[in-house]
Design a protein around this motif. Structure first.
Motif, PDB file in Angstrom:
ATOM      1  N   ASP A 107      12.333 -13.370  -0.126  1.00 28.78           N
ATOM      2  CA  ASP A 107      10.980 -12.796  -0.139  1.00 28.78           C
ATOM      3  C   ASP A 107       9.928 -13.881   0.088  1.00 28.78           C
ATOM      4  OD1 ASP A 107      11.982 -10.280  -0.630  1.00 28.78           O
ATOM      5  OD2 ASP A 107      11.581 -10.319  -2.795  1.00 28.78           O
ATOM      6  N   ILE A 148      -0.857 -11.203  -2.381  1.00 28.03           N
ATOM      7  CA  ILE A 148       0.588 -11.288  -2.597  1.00 28.03           C
ATOM      8  C   ILE A 148       0.904 -10.647  -3.947  1.00 28.03           C
ATOM      9  CG2 ILE A 148       2.534 -12.835  -3.050  1.00 28.03           C
ATOM     10  CD1 ILE A 148       1.266 -14.830  -1.129  1.00 28.03           C
ATOM     11  N   ILE A 149       1.850  -9.732  -3.950  1.00 25.77           N
ATOM     12  CA  ILE A 149       2.290  -9.112  -5.196  1.00 25.77           C
ATOM     13  C   ILE A 149       3.575  -9.798  -5.636  1.00 25.77           C
ATOM     14  CG2 ILE A 149       2.977  -6.988  -6.360  1.00 25.77           C
ATOM     15  CD1 ILE A 149       0.047  -7.084  -5.445  1.00 25.77           C
ATOM     16  N   ASN A 150       3.519 -10.449  -6.794  1.00 25.13           N
ATOM     17  CA  ASN A 150       4.673 -11.145  -7.348  1.00 25.13           C
ATOM     18  C   ASN A 150       5.234 -10.333  -8.518  1.00 25.13           C
ATOM     19  OD1 ASN A 150       6.498 -13.316  -7.678  1.00 25.13           O
ATOM     20  ND2 ASN A 150       5.228 -14.174  -9.311  1.00 25.13           N
ATOM     21  N   ARG A 206       1.717   0.232  -8.254  1.00 22.77           N
ATOM     22  CA  ARG A 206       2.514  -0.260  -7.133  1.00 22.77           C
ATOM     23  C   ARG A 206       1.620  -1.007  -6.156  1.00 22.77           C
ATOM     24  NH1 ARG A 206       7.119   4.331  -5.920  1.00 22.77           N
ATOM     25  NH2 ARG A 206       7.553   4.860  -8.105  1.00 22.77           N
ATOM     26  N   TYR A 207       2.258  -1.758  -5.263  1.00 30.03           N
ATOM     27  CA  TYR A 207       1.445  -2.575  -4.357  1.00 30.03           C
ATOM     28  C   TYR A 207       0.569  -1.716  -3.452  1.00 30.03           C
ATOM     29  CZ  TYR A 207       4.570  -1.848  -0.308  1.00 30.03           C
ATOM     30  OH  TYR A 207       5.280  -1.313   0.730  1.00 30.03           O
ATOM     31  N   ASN A 260       0.491  -9.509 -10.266  1.00 28.86           N
ATOM     32  CA  ASN A 260       1.661  -8.708 -10.621  1.00 28.86           C
ATOM     33  C   ASN A 260       1.320  -7.229 -10.489  1.00 28.86           C
ATOM     34  OD1 ASN A 260       2.016 -11.015 -13.363  1.00 28.86           O
ATOM     35  ND2 ASN A 260       2.808 -11.230 -11.293  1.00 28.86           N
ATOM     36  N   SER A 261       2.336  -6.399 -10.449  1.00 26.87           N
ATOM     37  CA  SER A 261       2.101  -4.958 -10.285  1.00 26.87           C
ATOM     38  C   SER A 261       1.905  -4.294 -11.650  1.00 26.87           C
ATOM     39  CB  SER A 261       3.277  -4.312  -9.538  1.00 26.87           C
ATOM     40  OG  SER A 261       4.504  -4.621 -10.174  1.00 26.87           O
ATOM     41  N   VAL A 311       5.306  -9.341  -0.600  1.00 30.14           N
ATOM     42  CA  VAL A 311       5.776  -8.838  -1.889  1.00 30.14           C
ATOM     43  C   VAL A 311       7.005  -9.633  -2.309  1.00 30.14           C
ATOM     44  CG1 VAL A 311       6.680  -6.849  -3.144  1.00 30.14           C
ATOM     45  CG2 VAL A 311       4.910  -6.519  -1.403  1.00 30.14           C
ATOM     46  N   VAL A 341      -1.180  -5.442   1.853  1.00 30.48           N
ATOM     47  CA  VAL A 341      -0.639  -6.542   1.059  1.00 30.48           C
ATOM     48  C   VAL A 341       0.108  -7.479   2.005  1.00 30.48           C
ATOM     49  CG1 VAL A 341       1.136  -7.126  -0.643  1.00 30.48           C
ATOM     50  CG2 VAL A 341      -0.517  -5.320  -1.137  1.00 30.48           C
ATOM     51  N   ASN A 397       7.205  -7.788  -8.360  1.00 30.60           N
ATOM     52  CA  ASN A 397       6.990  -6.385  -8.020  1.00 30.60           C
ATOM     53  C   ASN A 397       8.054  -5.490  -8.654  1.00 30.60           C
ATOM     54  OD1 ASN A 397       5.712  -4.233  -6.437  1.00 30.60           O
ATOM     55  ND2 ASN A 397       7.656  -4.189  -5.326  1.00 30.60           N
TER      56      ASN A 397
END
Length: 378
Positions: free
Chosen positions: A365, A310-312, A320-321, A282-283, A335, A332, A314
């Motif tokens: 996404d 992978i940023i979940n 931030r990513y 997570n971010s 997202v 990344v 977001n």
């Protein structure tokens, strides 16, 4: 546009009309109707349709499954779909064993039905081409790791598996979160057997025993579930994981592994046998810190080159990513935006987001990530 020819098998006249009303797209043509008997088999052999739709009301007996199995073995160039009002886990499993490519409820929307017909036909044709050319698709094993609870790594693993199946891929999903795995809940499955029964099988681990102790989800994916009780987790060893993956590879295009949120004998064995490892975070500052620790360990294990991020969930907050990209020196991979309502409804109903909420931004996404994964395999 090439036409896809269907033959509808049903003993119910009303279901003939029902299926006809579902085949709304111009490229899908119903070439004929028949019942489950010698006349039906003869019609299918003479028409050689792209897809056979078996439409059944009420309980599906062994005789019907035996007919479908015989059809699968006799007419090897035709894909089989099942429409039924008694869709259950047992029905899906028995249908898959009989050769059905996908099982769907009778109240499936026409658009979903037509898409399933196209997907089944395309997959069957590709399989025929591969068999004719002697081509063997290389299997890819993909692990999803979170490093801590709540990152959404299981959600990503489940939806990636189902998303790939929607694209016509042969997919297996292994839940290696042996103490707290909940893949079965996210797919509304109630396993009779799990990975525990598999590793204790006297006959050893082979494709027959794997299929026997796995479940088939309605999306078509094969699911090997985690133990029903955490106390049995220690019975699964790293050597078991390596064998399971090795045995599965010739039979599946993708093997998706939901890894435990820690490094141990089992997770390290899985990492060593994965082609790619997707770190799902997570971010937030805790995720950034955790990702750094995880990346250090994977680097020490000499598997850093397998890592994708992978940023979940977001959000445009303090972290931030782009911060992940700067820290790890890599882009990344994907997202996924925040949508707690969609995620919670999916979890509570046991229906993957890419199926139950396919029009949401979250599903788009996830499917963007799925398409990117699949594109890399070509």
């Amino acid at each position: 546009m090439d036409k896809l020819n269907l033959v509808v098998l049903t003993d119910d006249m009303d279901l003939r009309i029902h299926v006809k009303n579902m085949a709304t797209d111009e490229d899908i043509v119903i070439a004929g109707y028949s019942d489950f008997g010698s006349a039906g088999m003869l019609k299918i052999e003479s028409l050689a349709p792209d897809v056979v739709v078996c439409a059944i009301k009420g309980e599906i007996g062994e005789q019907r499954f035996a007919f479908i199995r015989n059809l699968f073995l006799t007419v090897k160039t035709t894909a089989i779909l099942l429409l039924t009002d008694s869709l259950s886990v047992d029905t899906v499993n028995m249908a898959a064993q009989a050769g059905v490519r996908q099982s769907m409820p009778l109240d499936t929307q026409p658009s979903e039905f037509c898409e399933a017909v196209r997907r089944a036909s395309a997959t069957e044709k590709q399989r025929q081409l591969d068999n004719a050319s002697g081509k063997r698709t290389r299997s890819r094993t993909i692990g999803f790791f979170g490093g801590k609870g709540g990152t959404g790594k299981t959600t990503m693993a489940v939806n990636t598996a189902v998303g790939l199946a929607k694209k016509g891929k042969r997919v297996a999903l292994i839940d290696l979160d042996l103490q707290f795995g909940d893949v079965n809940m996210m797919l509304e499955l109630e396993p009779k057997d799990t990975i525990i029964e598999l590793v204790q099988e006297r006959g050893g681990i082979n494709i027959e025993s794997i299929r026997s102790f796995s479940m088939i989800h309605s999306s078509g994916i094969t699911v090997l579930c985690a133990p029903k009780s955490a106390e049995f987790a220690e019975l699964v060893e790293g050597r078991h994981v390596e064998t399971i993956i090795d045995v599965m590879r010739p039979y599946f295009e993708y093997i998706i592994v939901d890894l435990p949120p820690s490094f141990n004998d089992v997770s390290i064995a899985a990492v060593e046998n994965c082609d790619e490892i997707y770190l799902v975070y997570n971010s937030d500052i805790l995720s950034l810190k955790n990702a750094k620790v995880c990346m250090t360990i994977l680097d020490q294990l000499q598997h850093k080159e397998k890592v994708r991020i992978i940023i979940n969930k977001n959000i445009n907050g303090l972290i931030r990513y782009k911060d992940f990209e700067r820290m790890f020196g890599m882009p990344v991979f994907g997202v996924v935006g925040t949508d707690d309502k969609t995620a919670n409804v999916s979890l509570n109903k046991g229906r993957p987001i890419v199926i139950s909420a396919s029009r949401t931004a979250m599903a788009r996404d996830i499917m963007a990530i799925v398409n990117k994964i699949d594109k890399q395999a070509r």
